[in-house]
Write a protein that holds these residues in place. Sequence first.
Motif, PDB file in Angstrom:
ATOM      1  N   MET A   1      69.835  64.142  68.648  1.00  0.00           N
ATOM      2  CA  MET A   1      68.831  63.848  69.592  1.00  0.00           C
ATOM      3  C   MET A   1      68.938  62.171  70.036  1.00  0.00           C
ATOM      4  SD  MET A   1      64.512  63.996  69.842  1.00  0.00           S
ATOM      5  CE  MET A   1      64.479  65.540  69.046  1.00  0.00           C
ATOM      6  N   GLU A   2      69.091  61.881  71.117  1.00  0.00           N
ATOM      7  CA  GLU A   2      69.541  60.626  71.435  1.00  0.00           C
ATOM      8  C   GLU A   2      68.335  60.158  72.237  1.00  0.00           C
ATOM      9  OE1 GLU A   2      72.883  60.251  74.043  1.00  0.00           O
ATOM     10  OE2 GLU A   2      74.250  60.656  72.432  1.00  0.00           O
ATOM     11  N   GLN A   3      67.358  60.729  72.900  1.00  0.00           N
ATOM     12  CA  GLN A   3      66.156  60.286  73.461  1.00  0.00           C
ATOM     13  C   GLN A   3      64.950  61.487  73.096  1.00  0.00           C
ATOM     14  OE1 GLN A   3      65.440  57.788  75.913  1.00  0.00           O
ATOM     15  NE2 GLN A   3      67.148  56.792  74.895  1.00  0.00           N
ATOM     16  N   VAL A   4      63.838  60.897  72.764  1.00  0.00           N
ATOM     17  CA  VAL A   4      62.839  61.922  72.648  1.00  0.00           C
ATOM     18  C   VAL A   4      62.236  62.066  73.934  1.00  0.00           C
ATOM     19  CG1 VAL A   4      60.525  61.987  71.882  1.00  0.00           C
ATOM     20  CG2 VAL A   4      62.306  60.455  70.305  1.00  0.00           C
ATOM     21  N   ARG A   5      62.334  63.291  74.261  1.00  0.00           N
ATOM     22  CA  ARG A   5      61.729  63.784  75.639  1.00  0.00           C
ATOM     23  C   ARG A   5      60.289  64.188  75.393  1.00  0.00           C
ATOM     24  NH1 ARG A   5      64.776  69.401  76.290  1.00  0.00           N
ATOM     25  NH2 ARG A   5      64.086  69.495  74.422  1.00  0.00           N
ATOM     26  N   ALA A   6      59.373  63.300  75.893  1.00  0.00           N
ATOM     27  CA  ALA A   6      57.834  63.166  75.710  1.00  0.00           C
ATOM     28  C   ALA A   6      57.198  63.989  77.075  1.00  0.00           C
ATOM     29  CB  ALA A   6      57.454  61.858  75.671  1.00  0.00           C
ATOM     30  N   ALA A   7      56.122  64.697  76.577  1.00  0.00           N
ATOM     31  CA  ALA A   7      55.225  65.067  77.536  1.00  0.00           C
ATOM     32  C   ALA A   7      53.815  64.632  77.441  1.00  0.00           C
ATOM     33  CB  ALA A   7      55.211  66.520  77.595  1.00  0.00           C
ATOM     34  N   VAL A   8      53.091  64.129  78.354  1.00  0.00           N
ATOM     35  CA  VAL A   8      52.002  63.468  78.415  1.00  0.00           C
ATOM     36  C   VAL A   8      50.874  64.667  78.671  1.00  0.00           C
ATOM     37  CG1 VAL A   8      50.299  61.921  78.924  1.00  0.00           C
ATOM     38  CG2 VAL A   8      52.670  61.035  78.735  1.00  0.00           C
ATOM     39  N   ILE A   9      49.870  64.576  77.969  1.00  0.00           N
ATOM     40  CA  ILE A   9      48.842  65.526  77.951  1.00  0.00           C
ATOM     41  C   ILE A   9      47.541  64.946  78.488  1.00  0.00           C
ATOM     42  CG2 ILE A   9      47.468  67.682  77.241  1.00  0.00           C
ATOM     43  CD1 ILE A   9      49.677  68.087  74.976  1.00  0.00           C
ATOM     44  N   GLY A  10      47.350  64.911  79.612  1.00  0.00           N
ATOM     45  CA  GLY A  10      46.110  64.277  80.356  1.00  0.00           C
ATOM     46  C   GLY A  10      46.635  63.085  81.284  1.00  0.00           C
ATOM     47  N   PHE A  11      46.321  62.978  82.435  1.00  0.00           N
ATOM     48  CA  PHE A  11      46.701  62.066  83.123  1.00  0.00           C
ATOM     49  C   PHE A  11      45.501  61.267  83.820  1.00  0.00           C
ATOM     50  CE2 PHE A  11      48.921  60.757  87.077  1.00  0.00           C
ATOM     51  CZ  PHE A  11      50.054  60.071  86.912  1.00  0.00           C
ATOM     52  N   GLY A  12      44.336  60.779  83.048  1.00  0.00           N
ATOM     53  CA  GLY A  12      43.441  60.025  83.465  1.00  0.00           C
ATOM     54  C   GLY A  12      43.783  58.683  83.097  1.00  0.00           C
ATOM     55  N   GLY A  13      42.812  57.962  82.938  1.00  0.00           N
ATOM     56  CA  GLY A  13      43.024  56.158  82.749  1.00  0.00           C
ATOM     57  C   GLY A  13      44.107  55.817  81.763  1.00  0.00           C
ATOM     58  N   MET A  14      44.087  56.480  80.452  1.00  0.00           N
ATOM     59  CA  MET A  14      44.945  55.973  79.634  1.00  0.00           C
ATOM     60  C   MET A  14      46.316  57.013  79.834  1.00  0.00           C
ATOM     61  SD  MET A  14      43.713  53.427  78.215  1.00  0.00           S
ATOM     62  CE  MET A  14      45.355  53.147  77.498  1.00  0.00           C
ATOM     63  N   GLY A  15      46.143  58.317  80.074  1.00  0.00           N
ATOM     64  CA  GLY A  15      47.330  59.023  80.259  1.00  0.00           C
ATOM     65  C   GLY A  15      48.179  58.629  81.328  1.00  0.00           C
ATOM     66  N   SER A  16      47.694  58.079  82.316  1.00  0.00           N
ATOM     67  CA  SER A  16      48.501  57.715  83.402  1.00  0.00           C
ATOM     68  C   SER A  16      48.956  56.472  83.015  1.00  0.00           C
ATOM     69  CB  SER A  16      47.725  57.471  84.637  1.00  0.00           C
ATOM     70  OG  SER A  16      46.744  56.622  84.539  1.00  0.00           O
ATOM     71  N   LYS A  17      48.609  55.625  82.221  1.00  0.00           N
ATOM     72  CA  LYS A  17      49.069  54.171  81.803  1.00  0.00           C
ATOM     73  C   LYS A  17      50.436  54.687  80.822  1.00  0.00           C
ATOM     74  CE  LYS A  17      47.858  49.961  79.370  1.00  0.00           C
ATOM     75  NZ  LYS A  17      46.602  49.263  79.019  1.00  0.00           N
ATOM     76  N   TYR A  18      50.145  55.726  79.814  1.00  0.00           N
ATOM     77  CA  TYR A  18      51.224  55.893  79.026  1.00  0.00           C
ATOM     78  C   TYR A  18      52.533  56.456  79.737  1.00  0.00           C
ATOM     79  CZ  TYR A  18      47.509  55.199  75.302  1.00  0.00           C
ATOM     80  OH  TYR A  18      46.537  54.872  74.656  1.00  0.00           O
ATOM     81  N   ALA A  19      52.184  57.348  80.799  1.00  0.00           N
ATOM     82  CA  ALA A  19      53.165  58.098  81.508  1.00  0.00           C
ATOM     83  C   ALA A  19      53.928  56.973  81.981  1.00  0.00           C
ATOM     84  CB  ALA A  19      52.610  59.005  82.567  1.00  0.00           C
ATOM     85  N   LYS A  20      53.192  56.233  82.891  1.00  0.00           N
ATOM     86  CA  LYS A  20      53.978  55.136  83.555  1.00  0.00           C
ATOM     87  C   LYS A  20      55.121  54.121  82.714  1.00  0.00           C
ATOM     88  CE  LYS A  20      53.363  51.171  86.739  1.00  0.00           C
ATOM     89  NZ  LYS A  20      54.591  51.346  87.586  1.00  0.00           N
ATOM     90  N   MET A  21      54.589  53.885  81.628  1.00  0.00           N
ATOM     91  CA  MET A  21      55.108  53.173  80.822  1.00  0.00           C
ATOM     92  C   MET A  21      56.635  53.849  80.181  1.00  0.00           C
ATOM     93  SD  MET A  21      52.503  51.864  77.805  1.00  0.00           S
ATOM     94  CE  MET A  21      51.250  50.625  77.956  1.00  0.00           C
ATOM     95  N   ILE A  22      56.444  55.127  79.937  1.00  0.00           N
ATOM     96  CA  ILE A  22      57.726  55.966  79.641  1.00  0.00           C
ATOM     97  C   ILE A  22      58.462  56.075  80.637  1.00  0.00           C
ATOM     98  CG2 ILE A  22      58.439  58.158  78.699  1.00  0.00           C
ATOM     99  CD1 ILE A  22      55.483  58.488  77.286  1.00  0.00           C
ATOM    100  N   TYR A  23      58.056  56.504  81.803  1.00  0.00           N
ATOM    101  CA  TYR A  23      58.695  56.876  83.106  1.00  0.00           C
ATOM    102  C   TYR A  23      59.468  55.217  83.773  1.00  0.00           C
ATOM    103  CZ  TYR A  23      59.924  58.299  87.793  1.00  0.00           C
ATOM    104  OH  TYR A  23      60.719  58.845  88.919  1.00  0.00           O
ATOM    105  N   ASP A  24      58.710  54.187  83.415  1.00  0.00           N
ATOM    106  CA  ASP A  24      59.443  53.029  83.865  1.00  0.00           C
ATOM    107  C   ASP A  24      60.444  52.531  82.861  1.00  0.00           C
ATOM    108  OD1 ASP A  24      57.947  52.968  85.940  1.00  0.00           O
ATOM    109  OD2 ASP A  24      56.630  51.577  85.637  1.00  0.00           O
TER     110      ASP A  24
END
Length: 374
Positions: A1-24
């Motif tokens: 495995m070269e990259q961890v494929r992550a899924a965020v559960i919950g897209f509220g205040g902090m969930g959206s923040k984590y998703a953006k960090m990973i996506y960016d």
Amino acid sequence: MEQVRAAVIGFGGMGSKYAKMIYDGEIKGMTLAGVCCRNARGQEILRTEYPGTAIYLNVEDMLEHKEEFDAVLIVTPHTSHVEIGMKMVKAGKHILMDKPAGVCAGEVRELVEAAEKAGVSFGMIFNVRMNPVFQKAKELLEQGVLGKVTRAIWICNTWYRTPAYHHSAPWRSSWNGECGGLLINQSQHYLDIWQWLVGMPDGVLATLDYGKYNDFDVDDSADIQFFYRNGIHGTFITASGENPGVNRLELWGTKGRLTIENTEHLYLDENVMSTDEFARVNQEVYGRLEHHLREIPVEKNEMGYQKLITNFADHILQGTPLFADGQEGLKAVRIMNGAYLSSWLEKKVSLPAEEALYLEKLREKQEMEGKQKQ
């Protein structure tokens, strides 16, 4: 495995923040595989701003596509943490949990045990540990700069919250929705830091105020005493209805005092000799032990979340030790459970507290919620 494929559960205040960090691309070694979001508005944002990212309608939908991700970040209301965590562990997925690890220590303990048995990683988003001021304090304590630690006092009432916050989600600030107030929400990070620096207390005596500053039944003010068999005594004071607030942690030992001010400044006031030694050699009735105060330089607190989530990816890819694992999450919940139980029983409680008794008393609070004001 070269990259961890992550899924965020919950897209509220902090969930959206984590998703953006990973996506960016801010998390080295991790990509955003998908996001579990149940509301239409969030799904539309994901479609337009996160192209190529899978959208899962619920946890069951995620599990039907479990081959698409390796790990999950659980960023949902507190009461769902353990249930979702268990489902992901059974599916063989690594989990990174937002605080708290759960509501009841018994359930969190079972999740920790299940993760260990399944051979999957269980990390906690205790990002406050990434603050250089706390990291330096821990380093100094481990070096023994204070000698034998005798007392710790933490006053933190910087959590001022108005009804706009408490009403921002239907589950907030209630026994039935959040299973608590100040201690299960804002204080989880600092209860974690407390035991990380000072150690896990053996007993707790808590005086909590419920709805002192707000029109609800849960806690919004706390005065807690921690007891240790090694002689340390601790006091933790916090509130969410006072302003202006202060955030000051002070630790005393035989060699001096360590102070953390506003999570930014670290001061060491060192005795020229330990109190034990001075007591042996001093011959003056009012002998004065000299001490010298200095500020310990620390780096700025930056990119804490990114560093912690990157550590989680490094742990999965390379075996790097986690900054905070599920056991640490369990400790913070145990302190919180013990404080609530002490308040409800109006007596000192040994830690870990009785899991079944805590759950029984919590259910009583949930059944009575709102009835006393009718």
